[in-house]
Design a protein around this motif. Structure first.
Motif, PDB file in Angstrom:
ATOM      1  N   UNK A  39       0.658   7.843   2.043  1.00  0.00           N
ATOM      2  CA  UNK A  39       0.102   9.147   1.730  1.00  0.00           C
ATOM      3  C   UNK A  39      -1.354   9.146   2.182  1.00  0.00           C
ATOM      4  N   UNK A  40      -1.713  10.081   3.037  1.00  0.00           N
ATOM      5  CA  UNK A  40      -3.051  10.100   3.623  1.00  0.00           C
ATOM      6  C   UNK A  40      -3.946  11.096   2.891  1.00  0.00           C
ATOM      7  N   UNK A  41      -5.043  10.593   2.349  1.00  0.00           N
ATOM      8  CA  UNK A  41      -6.090  11.414   1.745  1.00  0.00           C
ATOM      9  C   UNK A  41      -7.294  11.356   2.678  1.00  0.00           C
ATOM     10  N   UNK A  42      -7.821  12.510   3.069  1.00  0.00           N
ATOM     11  CA  UNK A  42      -8.903  12.533   4.048  1.00  0.00           C
ATOM     12  C   UNK A  42     -10.082  13.358   3.562  1.00  0.00           C
ATOM     13  N   UNK A  43     -11.270  12.796   3.711  1.00  0.00           N
ATOM     14  CA  UNK A  43     -12.521  13.542   3.556  1.00  0.00           C
ATOM     15  C   UNK A  43     -12.982  13.882   4.967  1.00  0.00           C
ATOM     16  N   UNK A  44     -13.045  15.175   5.288  1.00  0.00           N
ATOM     17  CA  UNK A  44     -13.407  15.610   6.635  1.00  0.00           C
ATOM     18  C   UNK A  44     -14.436  16.722   6.556  1.00  0.00           C
ATOM     19  N   UNK A  45     -15.063  17.000   7.689  1.00  0.00           N
ATOM     20  CA  UNK A  45     -16.115  18.008   7.714  1.00  0.00           C
ATOM     21  C   UNK A  45     -15.576  19.427   7.622  1.00  0.00           C
ATOM     22  N   UNK A  46     -14.276  19.606   7.792  1.00  0.00           N
ATOM     23  CA  UNK A  46     -13.679  20.938   7.727  1.00  0.00           C
ATOM     24  C   UNK A  46     -12.196  20.800   7.443  1.00  0.00           C
ATOM     25  N   UNK A  47     -11.635  21.802   6.797  1.00  0.00           N
ATOM     26  CA  UNK A  47     -10.193  21.822   6.566  1.00  0.00           C
ATOM     27  C   UNK A  47      -9.429  21.981   7.872  1.00  0.00           C
ATOM     28  N   UNK A  48     -10.136  22.288   8.961  1.00  0.00           N
ATOM     29  CA  UNK A  48      -9.498  22.489  10.258  1.00  0.00           C
ATOM     30  C   UNK A  48      -9.903  21.416  11.260  1.00  0.00           C
ATOM     31  N   UNK A  88       0.829  -1.203   0.000  1.00  0.00           N
ATOM     32  CA  UNK A  88       0.000   0.000   0.000  1.00  0.00           C
ATOM     33  C   UNK A  88       0.865   1.256   0.000  1.00  0.00           C
ATOM     34  N   UNK A  89       0.425   2.246  -0.770  1.00  0.00           N
ATOM     35  CA  UNK A  89       1.129   3.525  -0.826  1.00  0.00           C
ATOM     36  C   UNK A  89       0.287   4.663  -0.282  1.00  0.00           C
ATOM     37  N   UNK A  90      -1.016   4.434  -0.145  1.00  0.00           N
ATOM     38  CA  UNK A  90      -1.915   5.507   0.284  1.00  0.00           C
ATOM     39  C   UNK A  90      -3.007   4.952   1.175  1.00  0.00           C
ATOM     40  N   UNK A  91      -3.629   5.850   1.929  1.00  0.00           N
ATOM     41  CA  UNK A  91      -4.767   5.532   2.794  1.00  0.00           C
ATOM     42  C   UNK A  91      -5.840   6.583   2.566  1.00  0.00           C
ATOM     43  N   UNK A  92      -7.076   6.134   2.388  1.00  0.00           N
ATOM     44  CA  UNK A  92      -8.213   7.053   2.337  1.00  0.00           C
ATOM     45  C   UNK A  92      -8.928   7.006   3.670  1.00  0.00           C
ATOM     46  N   UNK A  93      -9.146   8.176   4.265  1.00  0.00           N
ATOM     47  CA  UNK A  93      -9.825   8.257   5.554  1.00  0.00           C
ATOM     48  C   UNK A  93     -11.052   9.145   5.450  1.00  0.00           C
ATOM     49  N   UNK A  94     -12.149   8.705   6.024  1.00  0.00           N
ATOM     50  CA  UNK A  94     -13.330   9.538   6.216  1.00  0.00           C
ATOM     51  C   UNK A  94     -13.367   9.906   7.691  1.00  0.00           C
ATOM     52  N   UNK A  95     -13.375  11.194   7.998  1.00  0.00           N
ATOM     53  CA  UNK A  95     -13.313  11.665   9.377  1.00  0.00           C
ATOM     54  C   UNK A  95     -14.431  12.666   9.621  1.00  0.00           C
ATOM     55  N   UNK A  96     -15.391  12.283  10.453  1.00  0.00           N
ATOM     56  CA  UNK A  96     -16.538  13.137  10.744  1.00  0.00           C
ATOM     57  C   UNK A  96     -16.685  13.309  12.250  1.00  0.00           C
ATOM     58  N   UNK A  97     -17.306  14.407  12.681  1.00  0.00           N
ATOM     59  CA  UNK A  97     -17.487  14.626  14.121  1.00  0.00           C
ATOM     60  C   UNK A  97     -18.518  13.646  14.692  1.00  0.00           C
ATOM     61  N   UNK A  98     -18.322  13.314  15.994  1.00  0.00           N
ATOM     62  CA  UNK A  98     -17.197  13.719  16.808  1.00  0.00           C
ATOM     63  C   UNK A  98     -15.985  12.874  16.453  1.00  0.00           C
ATOM     64  N   UNK A  99     -14.821  13.514  16.376  1.00  0.00           N
ATOM     65  CA  UNK A  99     -13.645  12.849  15.852  1.00  0.00           C
ATOM     66  C   UNK A  99     -13.005  11.942  16.904  1.00  0.00           C
ATOM     67  N   UNK A 100     -12.989  10.621  16.672  1.00  0.00           N
ATOM     68  CA  UNK A 100     -12.365   9.711  17.637  1.00  0.00           C
ATOM     69  C   UNK A 100     -10.853   9.949  17.711  1.00  0.00           C
TER      70      UNK A 100
END
Length: 289
Positions: free
Chosen positions: A216-225, A188-200
């Protein structure tokens, strides 16, 4: 349950959230400052009327940290930042919008989140880069815990039709790091993560572990912060709705489908794999149509 008035404010906050994101993304912020920014984006409608003490309490930081945050953005202090926030605050809801019940308001808030996502996707570069990175990873681990588990499972289900090796990571615990290590050993060279609140917390820890392992981490999150931003190479934001007792995640789901499309574009045999799957499914009578 929230009131119709509260939901109306959230519905009107999408434009302000977008402008706040542009303001915050133009500066290098410390982890504490990113936490404050994340709080203000999520509370875009209320932010212009909150004191520095209230912001500190909501973000879980000290009041001096809020002042330093304002200075880091180029303002003389928090009062100057609050005046700016009032300039970009959403306009009051129209009477007919305010008359909607709380369920309708939640739907309108999600529509506003989707409009904001559409604006962000006007620049196709991040999604295109993410799709190429995900397509090139063999295997491709997909991480999503708790509230984000459904997003990760949905992506992994469809991705497995076109990608040769998708590994869903939707359970936490001590074995999570082991499964990440196994994916790395398998190539594996990359990881896709879905991260939504509340963030564990264990998601943040898992991403730190993944990057340390060379992914390489690619993340879909509820905010850039969001808290995961510090451990992400490419973050694509999609806001969640907060008008009901539990958050709604239409925009993150749609962004996941966009990444699937982008990944398919980067996989030369994606169409052949889909046709092969359809042929097998028809032979087995999997679907009723």
């Amino acid at each position: 349950m929230v009131t119709g008035g509260d939901a109306a404010a959230r519905d009107a906050a999408g434009g302000a959230s977008a402008r706040l994101l542009k303001l915050f993304e133009a500066h290098r912020l410390t982890p504490t400052q990113r936490r404050i920014a994340h709080c203000l984006v999520r509370k875009a409608a209320q932010a212009p009327y909150l004191s520095s003490v209230e912001v500190a309490e909501l973000a879980g930081v000290s009041q001096p940290s809020v002042t330093r945050f304002a200075v880091a953005l180029g303002f003389d202090g928090y009062p100057a930042l609050r005046r700016h926030l009032r300039e970009v605050a959403p306009a009051p809801a129209e009477p007919e919008t305010a008359a909607y019940n709380e369920y309708q308001q939640a739907v309108h808030a999600e529509i506003e989140n989707l409009r904001h996502l559409a604006e962000l996707l006007g620049d196709t570069g991040p999604a295109t880069r993410a799709g190429a990175v995900l397509a090139a990873s063999r295997p491709l681990p997909v991480l999503g815990l708790r509230a984000a588990g459904a997003q990760a499972r949905g992506f992994a289900y469809f991705a497995a039709k076109v990608h040769p090796d998708v590994r869903l990571l939707d359970e936490g615990g001590t074995m999570l790091a082991d499964r990440l290590d196994a994916a790395v050993r398998a190539g594996a060279a990359a990881l896709l993560c879905f991260a939504l609140p509340r963030h564990p917390r264990e998601v943040v820890d898992a991403l730190a572990h993944a990057r340390a392992a060379g992914l390489t981490v690619v993340t879909v999150a509820d905010s850039a912060f969001a808290p995961v931003a510090a451990h992400t190479d490419l973050l694509l934001p999609a806001a969640v709705g907060t008008g009901l007792a539990f958050d709604t995640a239409c925009a993150p789901m749609l962004l996941g489908r966009v990444l699937l499309e982008s990944m398919c574009d980067a996989l030369p045999d994606a169409q052949a794999r889909l046709e092969e799957f359809d042929a097998r499914a028809a032979a087995r009578g999997v679907f009723t149509e």
